[in-house]
Write a protein that holds these residues in place. Structure first.
Motif, PDB file in Angstrom:
ATOM      1  N   ALA A   1       0.836  -1.210   0.000  1.00  0.00           N
ATOM      2  CA  ALA A   1       0.000   0.000   0.000  1.00  0.00           C
ATOM      3  C   ALA A   1       0.867   1.254   0.000  1.00  0.00           C
ATOM      4  O   ALA A   1       0.546   2.254  -0.656  1.00  0.00           O
ATOM      5  CB  ALA A   1      -0.919  -0.010   1.222  1.00  0.00           C
ATOM      6  N   ALA A   2       1.995   1.202   0.724  1.00  0.00           N
ATOM      7  CA  ALA A   2       2.915   2.344   0.762  1.00  0.00           C
ATOM      8  C   ALA A   2       3.722   2.428  -0.534  1.00  0.00           C
ATOM      9  O   ALA A   2       3.966   3.513  -1.071  1.00  0.00           O
ATOM     10  CB  ALA A   2       3.858   2.215   1.961  1.00  0.00           C
ATOM     11  N   TYR A   3       4.101   1.283  -1.060  1.00  0.00           N
ATOM     12  CA  TYR A   3       4.867   1.246  -2.313  1.00  0.00           C
ATOM     13  C   TYR A   3       4.070   1.892  -3.439  1.00  0.00           C
ATOM     14  O   TYR A   3       4.607   2.666  -4.228  1.00  0.00           O
ATOM     15  CB  TYR A   3       5.214  -0.205  -2.669  1.00  0.00           C
ATOM     16  N   ASP A   4       2.781   1.585  -3.511  1.00  0.00           N
ATOM     17  CA  ASP A   4       1.945   2.133  -4.579  1.00  0.00           C
ATOM     18  C   ASP A   4       1.878   3.657  -4.536  1.00  0.00           C
ATOM     19  O   ASP A   4       1.786   4.309  -5.558  1.00  0.00           O
ATOM     20  CB  ASP A   4       0.522   1.553  -4.488  1.00  0.00           C
ATOM     21  N   VAL A   5       1.936   4.221  -3.350  1.00  0.00           N
ATOM     22  CA  VAL A   5       1.818   5.673  -3.210  1.00  0.00           C
ATOM     23  C   VAL A   5       3.192   6.358  -3.225  1.00  0.00           C
ATOM     24  O   VAL A   5       3.400   7.363  -3.885  1.00  0.00           O
ATOM     25  CB  VAL A   5       1.084   6.036  -1.893  1.00  0.00           C
ATOM     26  N   HIS A   6       4.158   5.781  -2.496  1.00  0.00           N
ATOM     27  CA  HIS A   6       5.444   6.457  -2.302  1.00  0.00           C
ATOM     28  C   HIS A   6       6.612   5.793  -3.016  1.00  0.00           C
ATOM     29  O   HIS A   6       7.741   6.280  -2.942  1.00  0.00           O
ATOM     30  CB  HIS A   6       5.792   6.521  -0.805  1.00  0.00           C
ATOM     31  N   GLY A   7       6.373   4.627  -3.620  1.00  0.00           N
ATOM     32  CA  GLY A   7       7.478   3.931  -4.289  1.00  0.00           C
ATOM     33  C   GLY A   7       8.400   3.220  -3.318  1.00  0.00           C
ATOM     34  O   GLY A   7       9.474   2.756  -3.691  1.00  0.00           O
ATOM     35  N   GLU A   8       8.010   3.134  -2.057  1.00  0.00           N
ATOM     36  CA  GLU A   8       8.796   2.368  -1.079  1.00  0.00           C
ATOM     37  C   GLU A   8       7.882   1.807   0.010  1.00  0.00           C
ATOM     38  O   GLU A   8       6.866   2.402   0.339  1.00  0.00           O
ATOM     39  CB  GLU A   8       9.914   3.209  -0.476  1.00  0.00           C
ATOM     40  N   PRO A   9       8.277   0.629   0.555  1.00  0.00           N
ATOM     41  CA  PRO A   9       7.366  -0.047   1.490  1.00  0.00           C
ATOM     42  C   PRO A   9       7.339   0.561   2.896  1.00  0.00           C
ATOM     43  O   PRO A   9       6.398   0.332   3.639  1.00  0.00           O
ATOM     44  CB  PRO A   9       7.917  -1.472   1.541  1.00  0.00           C
TER      45      PRO A   9
ATOM     46  N   LEU B   1      -0.749  -3.660  13.278  1.00  0.00           N
ATOM     47  CA  LEU B   1      -0.509  -3.932  11.862  1.00  0.00           C
ATOM     48  C   LEU B   1      -1.433  -5.026  11.359  1.00  0.00           C
ATOM     49  O   LEU B   1      -1.639  -6.036  12.034  1.00  0.00           O
ATOM     50  CB  LEU B   1       0.956  -4.352  11.679  1.00  0.00           C
ATOM     51  N   GLY B   2      -1.965  -4.836  10.153  1.00  0.00           N
ATOM     52  CA  GLY B   2      -2.780  -5.886   9.520  1.00  0.00           C
ATOM     53  C   GLY B   2      -1.867  -6.954   8.952  1.00  0.00           C
ATOM     54  O   GLY B   2      -1.528  -7.934   9.611  1.00  0.00           O
ATOM     55  N   ALA B   3      -1.453  -6.769   7.728  1.00  0.00           N
ATOM     56  CA  ALA B   3      -0.533  -7.721   7.084  1.00  0.00           C
ATOM     57  C   ALA B   3       0.052  -7.034   5.856  1.00  0.00           C
ATOM     58  O   ALA B   3      -0.519  -6.064   5.355  1.00  0.00           O
ATOM     59  CB  ALA B   3      -1.283  -8.974   6.657  1.00  0.00           C
TER      60      ALA B   3
ATOM     61  N   PRO C   1       7.124  -5.389  -0.164  1.00  0.00           N
ATOM     62  CA  PRO C   1       6.320  -5.064   1.030  1.00  0.00           C
ATOM     63  C   PRO C   1       6.904  -5.623   2.322  1.00  0.00           C
ATOM     64  O   PRO C   1       6.923  -4.946   3.359  1.00  0.00           O
ATOM     65  CB  PRO C   1       4.965  -5.720   0.730  1.00  0.00           C
ATOM     66  N   GLU C   2       7.394  -6.877   2.263  1.00  0.00           N
ATOM     67  CA  GLU C   2       7.918  -7.536   3.469  1.00  0.00           C
ATOM     68  C   GLU C   2       9.059  -6.731   4.084  1.00  0.00           C
ATOM     69  O   GLU C   2       9.265  -6.749   5.300  1.00  0.00           O
ATOM     70  CB  GLU C   2       8.423  -8.940   3.136  1.00  0.00           C
ATOM     71  N   LYS C   3       9.814  -6.023   3.221  1.00  0.00           N
ATOM     72  CA  LYS C   3      10.925  -5.213   3.738  1.00  0.00           C
ATOM     73  C   LYS C   3      10.420  -4.058   4.589  1.00  0.00           C
ATOM     74  O   LYS C   3      11.127  -3.562   5.469  1.00  0.00           O
ATOM     75  CB  LYS C   3      11.781  -4.681   2.576  1.00  0.00           C
TER      76      LYS C   3
END
Ligand code: IPM
Ligand code: MG
Length: 359
Positions: A45-53, A70-72, A88-90
Protein backbone atom coordinates in the motif's frame (compact mmCIF):
# COMPACT_ATOMS: atom_id res chain seq x y z
CA UNK A 1 -0.72 10.96 29.54
CA UNK A 2 -2.27 10.37 26.13
CA UNK A 3 -0.42 7.61 24.28
CA UNK A 4 -0.22 7.37 20.53
CA UNK A 5 -1.41 4.34 18.59
CA UNK A 6 -0.57 3.85 14.94
CA UNK A 7 -2.74 1.60 12.79
CA UNK A 8 -1.08 0.21 9.65
CA UNK A 9 -3.70 -1.71 7.67
CA UNK A 10 -1.23 -2.85 5.00
CA UNK A 11 -2.23 -5.17 2.16
CA UNK A 12 -4.59 -7.99 1.22
CA UNK A 13 -7.06 -8.68 4.02
CA UNK A 14 -5.14 -6.21 6.25
CA UNK A 15 -7.57 -3.29 5.81
CA UNK A 16 -10.63 -5.50 6.45
CA UNK A 17 -9.34 -7.02 9.67
CA UNK A 18 -7.78 -3.86 11.12
CA UNK A 19 -11.10 -2.07 10.49
CA UNK A 20 -12.77 -4.50 12.91
CA UNK A 21 -9.94 -4.32 15.44
CA UNK A 22 -10.08 -0.51 15.30
CA UNK A 23 -13.74 -0.61 16.33
CA UNK A 24 -12.75 -2.51 19.47
CA UNK A 25 -9.95 -0.04 20.11
CA UNK A 26 -12.47 2.80 19.82
CA UNK A 27 -14.74 1.00 22.30
CA UNK A 28 -11.80 0.87 24.73
CA UNK A 29 -11.27 4.58 24.19
CA UNK A 30 -14.89 5.17 25.08
CA UNK A 31 -14.21 3.28 28.32
CA UNK A 32 -11.39 5.60 29.26
CA UNK A 33 -8.34 4.27 27.44
CA UNK A 34 -6.36 7.46 26.90
CA UNK A 35 -5.02 7.06 23.37
CA UNK A 36 -4.82 9.02 20.18
CA UNK A 37 -5.15 6.86 17.05
CA UNK A 38 -3.72 7.57 13.62
CA UNK A 39 -3.23 5.57 10.45
CA UNK A 40 -0.28 5.09 8.15
CA UNK A 41 0.88 3.26 5.03
CA UNK A 42 3.12 0.21 5.06
CA UNK A 43 4.03 -2.53 2.59
CA UNK A 44 2.52 -2.69 -0.87
CA UNK A 45 0.00 0.00 0.00
CA UNK A 46 2.92 2.34 0.76
CA UNK A 47 4.87 1.25 -2.31
CA UNK A 48 1.95 2.13 -4.58
CA UNK A 49 1.82 5.67 -3.21
CA UNK A 50 5.44 6.46 -2.30
CA UNK A 51 7.48 3.93 -4.29
CA UNK A 52 8.80 2.37 -1.08
CA UNK A 53 7.37 -0.05 1.49
CA UNK A 54 8.39 1.96 4.56
CA UNK A 55 8.08 5.70 3.84
CA UNK A 56 9.90 8.13 6.17
CA UNK A 57 6.54 9.50 7.28
CA UNK A 58 5.37 6.06 8.46
CA UNK A 59 8.63 5.38 10.28
CA UNK A 60 8.35 8.72 12.05
CA UNK A 61 4.78 7.97 13.16
CA UNK A 62 5.86 4.50 14.25
CA UNK A 63 8.68 5.87 16.40
CA UNK A 64 6.25 8.23 18.12
CA UNK A 65 3.66 5.51 18.81
CA UNK A 66 3.52 3.46 21.99
CA UNK A 67 1.67 0.73 20.14
CA UNK A 68 1.41 -0.12 16.45
CA UNK A 69 -1.41 -2.30 15.15
CA UNK A 70 -0.51 -3.93 11.86
CA UNK A 71 -2.78 -5.89 9.52
CA UNK A 72 -0.53 -7.72 7.08
CA UNK A 73 1.78 -6.93 4.18
CA UNK A 74 2.53 -8.41 0.77
CA UNK A 75 0.75 -10.04 -2.12
CA UNK A 76 1.25 -11.27 -5.69
CA UNK A 77 0.84 -7.75 -7.03
CA UNK A 78 4.26 -6.84 -5.61
CA UNK A 79 6.06 -10.18 -5.94
CA UNK A 80 7.72 -9.12 -9.15
CA UNK A 81 9.41 -6.03 -7.81
CA UNK A 82 13.02 -6.73 -8.80
CA UNK A 83 14.61 -4.72 -6.03
CA UNK A 84 14.15 -6.86 -2.90
CA UNK A 85 14.55 -3.77 -0.73
CA UNK A 86 11.29 -2.41 -2.14
CA UNK A 87 9.17 -5.49 -1.49
CA UNK A 88 6.32 -5.06 1.03
CA UNK A 89 7.92 -7.54 3.47
CA UNK A 90 10.92 -5.21 3.74
CA UNK A 91 8.61 -2.56 5.12
CA UNK A 92 7.62 -4.86 7.96
CA UNK A 93 11.19 -6.00 8.62
CA UNK A 94 12.24 -2.33 8.54
CA UNK A 95 9.83 -1.34 11.32
CA UNK A 96 10.93 -4.31 13.43
CA UNK A 97 14.61 -3.43 12.98
CA UNK A 98 14.35 0.36 13.25
CA UNK A 99 12.35 0.20 16.46
CA UNK A 100 14.44 -2.62 17.88
CA UNK A 101 11.41 -4.89 18.35
CA UNK A 102 13.49 -7.94 19.16
CA UNK A 103 11.06 -9.81 21.40
CA UNK A 104 8.30 -11.53 19.47
CA UNK A 105 5.60 -13.22 21.54
CA UNK A 106 3.39 -15.67 19.67
CA UNK A 107 0.88 -17.39 21.94
CA UNK A 108 -0.77 -20.51 20.53
CA UNK A 109 -3.90 -21.18 22.51
CA UNK A 110 -6.53 -23.69 21.48
CA UNK A 111 -9.89 -22.34 22.45
CA UNK A 112 -11.94 -25.32 23.63
CA UNK A 113 -14.69 -24.24 21.23
CA UNK A 114 -12.30 -24.66 18.29
CA UNK A 115 -10.60 -27.95 19.09
CA UNK A 116 -12.67 -29.54 16.29
CA UNK A 117 -11.29 -27.06 13.75
CA UNK A 118 -7.72 -28.26 14.24
CA UNK A 119 -6.34 -30.74 11.76
CA UNK A 120 -5.06 -32.71 14.76
CA UNK A 121 -7.13 -34.95 17.04
CA UNK A 122 -9.08 -33.10 19.70
CA UNK A 123 -7.30 -34.79 22.63
CA UNK A 124 -3.90 -33.68 21.32
CA UNK A 125 -4.81 -30.00 21.14
CA UNK A 126 -7.67 -29.35 23.59
CA UNK A 127 -6.36 -27.05 26.32
CA UNK A 128 -3.14 -26.25 24.47
CA UNK A 129 -1.39 -23.08 25.67
CA UNK A 130 2.09 -22.48 24.27
CA UNK A 131 4.03 -19.23 24.13
CA UNK A 132 6.61 -19.03 21.36
CA UNK A 133 9.23 -16.38 22.04
CA UNK A 134 10.92 -15.62 18.73
CA UNK A 135 13.98 -13.40 18.32
CA UNK A 136 12.93 -10.87 15.69
CA UNK A 137 15.67 -8.45 14.74
CA UNK A 138 18.68 -10.70 14.17
CA UNK A 139 19.71 -14.09 12.89
CA UNK A 140 19.68 -15.05 9.24
CA UNK A 141 16.97 -12.49 8.41
CA UNK A 142 19.39 -9.62 8.93
CA UNK A 143 22.90 -11.13 8.88
CA UNK A 144 25.58 -9.68 6.62
CA UNK A 145 26.97 -10.46 4.12
CA UNK A 146 24.00 -11.48 2.03
CA UNK A 147 23.19 -11.40 -1.64
CA UNK A 148 23.21 -13.13 -4.99
CA UNK A 149 26.40 -12.82 -7.01
CA UNK A 150 28.33 -14.37 -9.85
CA UNK A 151 31.06 -16.80 -8.75
CA UNK A 152 32.98 -19.07 -11.13
CA UNK A 153 30.51 -18.60 -13.92
CA UNK A 154 27.32 -19.24 -11.99
CA UNK A 155 25.11 -17.30 -9.64
CA UNK A 156 25.43 -18.00 -5.93
CA UNK A 157 22.95 -16.93 -3.26
CA UNK A 158 24.10 -16.50 0.32
CA UNK A 159 22.93 -15.31 3.73
CA UNK A 160 24.61 -15.17 7.09
CA UNK A 161 23.24 -16.72 10.24
CA UNK A 162 24.72 -14.66 13.05
CA UNK A 163 23.85 -13.94 16.69
CA UNK A 164 25.91 -12.07 19.24
CA UNK A 165 25.90 -13.13 22.89
CA UNK A 166 24.08 -9.97 23.88
CA UNK A 167 21.32 -10.59 21.35
CA UNK A 168 20.86 -14.13 22.63
CA UNK A 169 20.93 -13.02 26.22
CA UNK A 170 18.24 -10.37 25.88
CA UNK A 171 15.77 -12.70 24.15
CA UNK A 172 16.68 -15.41 26.65
CA UNK A 173 15.73 -13.11 29.52
CA UNK A 174 12.39 -12.31 27.91
CA UNK A 175 11.72 -16.05 27.64
CA UNK A 176 12.84 -16.96 31.17
CA UNK A 177 10.70 -14.14 32.60
CA UNK A 178 7.75 -15.30 30.53
CA UNK A 179 8.22 -18.85 31.82
CA UNK A 180 8.29 -17.55 35.40
CA UNK A 181 4.84 -16.01 34.84
CA UNK A 182 3.51 -19.24 33.32
CA UNK A 183 4.18 -22.92 34.01
CA UNK A 184 7.93 -22.46 34.54
CA UNK A 185 9.06 -24.63 31.66
CA UNK A 186 11.30 -23.23 28.94
CA UNK A 187 12.39 -25.15 25.87
CA UNK A 188 15.16 -23.54 23.82
CA UNK A 189 15.14 -24.66 20.19
CA UNK A 190 18.37 -24.73 18.20
CA UNK A 191 20.39 -26.73 15.71
CA UNK A 192 23.45 -27.11 17.91
CA UNK A 193 24.35 -30.43 16.31
CA UNK A 194 25.27 -28.58 13.12
CA UNK A 195 25.41 -24.78 13.47
CA UNK A 196 28.02 -22.92 15.55
CA UNK A 197 25.75 -19.94 15.99
CA UNK A 198 23.28 -22.15 17.84
CA UNK A 199 26.01 -23.80 19.89
CA UNK A 200 26.58 -20.32 21.26
CA UNK A 201 22.80 -19.88 21.61
CA UNK A 202 22.61 -23.01 23.77
CA UNK A 203 25.61 -21.93 25.88
CA UNK A 204 24.08 -18.55 26.63
CA UNK A 205 20.73 -20.10 27.61
CA UNK A 206 22.59 -22.46 29.96
CA UNK A 207 24.51 -19.54 31.45
CA UNK A 208 21.28 -17.66 32.20
CA UNK A 209 19.48 -20.64 33.74
CA UNK A 210 20.90 -20.36 37.31
CA UNK A 211 19.46 -16.84 37.52
CA UNK A 212 15.99 -18.36 37.09
CA UNK A 213 16.13 -21.36 39.41
CA UNK A 214 12.37 -21.79 39.36
CA UNK A 215 12.38 -22.35 35.59
CA UNK A 216 13.15 -25.76 34.15
CA UNK A 217 15.24 -25.26 30.99
CA UNK A 218 15.45 -27.88 28.26
CA UNK A 219 16.90 -27.87 24.74
CA UNK A 220 15.60 -29.35 21.52
CA UNK A 221 16.88 -29.47 17.95
CA UNK A 222 14.58 -27.68 15.59
CA UNK A 223 13.75 -30.71 13.47
CA UNK A 224 12.69 -32.63 16.55
CA UNK A 225 10.77 -29.59 17.83
CA UNK A 226 8.79 -29.51 14.57
CA UNK A 227 7.94 -33.17 15.06
CA UNK A 228 7.10 -32.83 18.78
CA UNK A 229 4.82 -29.89 18.03
CA UNK A 230 2.55 -32.08 15.96
CA UNK A 231 3.12 -35.28 17.99
CA UNK A 232 2.52 -34.07 21.54
CA UNK A 233 2.19 -30.27 21.58
CA UNK A 234 1.03 -30.02 25.18
CA UNK A 235 4.53 -30.90 26.44
CA UNK A 236 5.53 -27.28 25.70
CA UNK A 237 5.02 -24.20 27.84
CA UNK A 238 7.40 -21.48 26.64
CA UNK A 239 9.57 -22.04 23.56
CA UNK A 240 12.45 -19.68 22.78
CA UNK A 241 14.20 -19.67 19.43
CA UNK A 242 15.85 -17.57 16.75
CA UNK A 243 14.22 -15.57 14.01
CA UNK A 244 13.90 -18.14 11.23
CA UNK A 245 13.14 -21.21 13.35
CA UNK A 246 10.54 -19.12 15.17
CA UNK A 247 8.96 -18.07 11.90
CA UNK A 248 8.54 -21.68 10.85
CA UNK A 249 7.54 -23.22 14.19
CA UNK A 250 4.98 -20.52 14.90
CA UNK A 251 3.11 -21.30 11.68
CA UNK A 252 3.03 -24.96 12.67
CA UNK A 253 1.86 -24.06 16.19
CA UNK A 254 -0.83 -21.87 14.69
CA UNK A 255 -2.48 -24.80 12.98
CA UNK A 256 -2.72 -26.68 16.27
CA UNK A 257 -5.16 -24.05 17.42
CA UNK A 258 -7.56 -24.65 14.58
CA UNK A 259 -6.65 -21.78 12.33
CA UNK A 260 -3.80 -19.36 11.82
CA UNK A 261 -6.64 -16.83 11.77
CA UNK A 262 -6.74 -17.00 15.58
CA UNK A 263 -3.15 -16.12 16.47
CA UNK A 264 -2.15 -12.67 17.69
CA UNK A 265 1.41 -11.53 18.29
CA UNK A 266 3.40 -8.84 20.05
CA UNK A 267 6.83 -7.55 19.07
CA UNK A 268 8.44 -5.57 21.84
CA UNK A 269 11.56 -3.54 22.43
CA UNK A 270 13.30 -2.87 25.75
CA UNK A 271 11.06 0.08 26.57
CA UNK A 272 7.79 -1.76 26.08
CA UNK A 273 6.98 -0.06 22.81
CA UNK A 274 5.41 -2.67 20.58
CA UNK A 275 3.97 -3.68 17.27
CA UNK A 276 0.97 -5.99 17.36
CA UNK A 277 -0.11 -8.10 14.43
CA UNK A 278 -1.91 -11.28 13.56
CA UNK A 279 0.51 -14.11 12.72
CA UNK A 280 -1.28 -14.90 9.48
CA UNK A 281 -0.33 -13.09 6.33
CA UNK A 282 -2.22 -10.91 3.89
CA UNK A 283 -4.19 -13.86 2.39
CA UNK A 284 -4.51 -12.33 -1.08
CA UNK A 285 -6.71 -15.24 -2.20
CA UNK A 286 -9.57 -14.07 0.01
CA UNK A 287 -8.81 -10.33 0.16
CA UNK A 288 -11.74 -8.04 -0.49
CA UNK A 289 -14.34 -10.78 -0.06
CA UNK A 290 -15.31 -9.87 3.48
CA UNK A 291 -14.69 -13.39 4.78
CA UNK A 292 -11.34 -13.03 6.60
CA UNK A 293 -11.15 -13.85 10.30
CA UNK A 294 -10.57 -10.62 12.29
CA UNK A 295 -10.07 -12.41 15.62
CA UNK A 296 -6.25 -12.61 15.54
CA UNK A 297 -6.12 -8.85 14.97
CA UNK A 298 -8.71 -8.19 17.67
CA UNK A 299 -6.70 -10.41 20.05
CA UNK A 300 -3.59 -8.43 19.03
CA UNK A 301 -5.32 -5.32 20.37
CA UNK A 302 -5.74 -7.18 23.66
CA UNK A 303 -2.01 -7.93 23.68
CA UNK A 304 -1.28 -4.25 23.03
CA UNK A 305 -3.42 -3.27 25.99
CA UNK A 306 -1.60 -5.76 28.19
CA UNK A 307 2.03 -5.28 27.12
CA UNK A 308 2.29 -1.63 25.99
CA UNK A 309 -0.64 0.25 27.52
CA UNK A 310 -0.87 -1.29 30.96
CA UNK A 311 -4.60 -1.92 30.62
CA UNK A 312 -4.97 -5.60 31.55
CA UNK A 313 -8.62 -5.30 32.52
CA UNK A 314 -9.65 -4.10 29.08
CA UNK A 315 -7.39 -6.76 27.53
CA UNK A 316 -9.19 -9.45 29.46
CA UNK A 317 -12.54 -8.03 28.48
CA UNK A 318 -11.64 -8.33 24.78
CA UNK A 319 -10.46 -11.91 25.26
CA UNK A 320 -13.64 -12.79 27.09
CA UNK A 321 -15.74 -11.19 24.38
CA UNK A 322 -13.99 -13.37 21.79
CA UNK A 323 -14.64 -16.45 23.93
CA UNK A 324 -18.30 -15.50 24.24
CA UNK A 325 -18.74 -15.11 20.48
CA UNK A 326 -17.14 -18.52 19.93
CA UNK A 327 -19.44 -19.98 22.61
CA UNK A 328 -22.37 -18.59 20.68
CA UNK A 329 -21.26 -20.64 17.69
CA UNK A 330 -20.22 -17.81 15.38
CA UNK A 331 -17.36 -18.67 13.02
CA UNK A 332 -15.66 -17.14 10.03
CA UNK A 333 -15.13 -19.64 7.22
CA UNK A 334 -11.60 -20.67 8.32
CA UNK A 335 -12.82 -21.98 11.69
CA UNK A 336 -16.27 -23.20 10.70
CA UNK A 337 -17.31 -26.74 11.55
CA UNK A 338 -20.54 -28.68 11.73
CA UNK A 339 -23.25 -26.98 13.73
CA UNK A 340 -21.67 -23.50 13.73
CA UNK A 341 -22.89 -20.36 11.98
CA UNK A 342 -20.56 -18.94 9.33
CA UNK A 343 -20.33 -15.16 9.44
CA UNK A 344 -18.50 -12.45 7.53
CA UNK A 345 -15.57 -10.35 8.77
CA UNK A 346 -17.88 -7.47 9.63
CA UNK A 347 -20.47 -9.68 11.34
CA UNK A 348 -17.70 -11.16 13.47
CA UNK A 349 -16.57 -7.63 14.36
CA UNK A 350 -20.18 -6.69 15.23
CA UNK A 351 -20.53 -9.73 17.48
CA UNK A 352 -17.27 -9.17 19.38
CA UNK A 353 -18.14 -5.53 19.88
CA UNK A 354 -21.61 -6.41 21.17
CA UNK A 355 -20.16 -9.03 23.54
CA UNK A 356 -17.51 -6.54 24.71
CA UNK A 357 -20.19 -3.96 25.52
CA UNK A 358 -22.44 -6.51 27.22
CA UNK A 359 -19.82 -7.96 29.59
C1 IPM B 1 5.86 -13.44 10.03
C2 IPM B 1 5.94 -13.32 8.52
C3 IPM B 1 7.11 -12.40 8.17
C4 IPM B 1 8.38 -13.07 8.69
C5 IPM B 1 7.23 -12.06 6.68
C6 IPM B 1 5.95 -11.45 6.13
C7 IPM B 1 8.40 -11.17 6.39
O1 IPM B 1 6.04 -14.57 7.95
O2 IPM B 1 5.69 -12.41 10.69
O3 IPM B 1 5.94 -14.57 10.52
O4 IPM B 1 8.96 -13.92 8.02
O5 IPM B 1 8.80 -12.71 9.79
MG1 MG C 1 5.83 -16.20 9.30
Amino acid sequence: MTQKILVLPGDGIGPEITAQASRILAACQARGLDVEIEEGLLGGAAYDVHGEPLPAETLEKARAARGILLGAVGGPKWDRIEDLAKRPEKGLLGVRKQLGLFGNLRPAITYPQLAEASSLKRELVAGLDIMIVRELTGGIYFGQPRGIEERDGERVGFNTYVYSESEIERIGRVAFEMAQKRNKKLCSVDKANVLEVTILWREVMERLAPEYPDVELSHMYVDNAAMQLVRAPKQFDVVVTGNMFGDILSDAAAMLTGSIGMLPSASLNESGQGMYEPCHGSAPDIAGQGVANPLATILSVAMMLRYSLDAPTLAKRIEEAVGKVLDDGLRTADIASEGTRTVSTIEMGDAVLAAFEAL
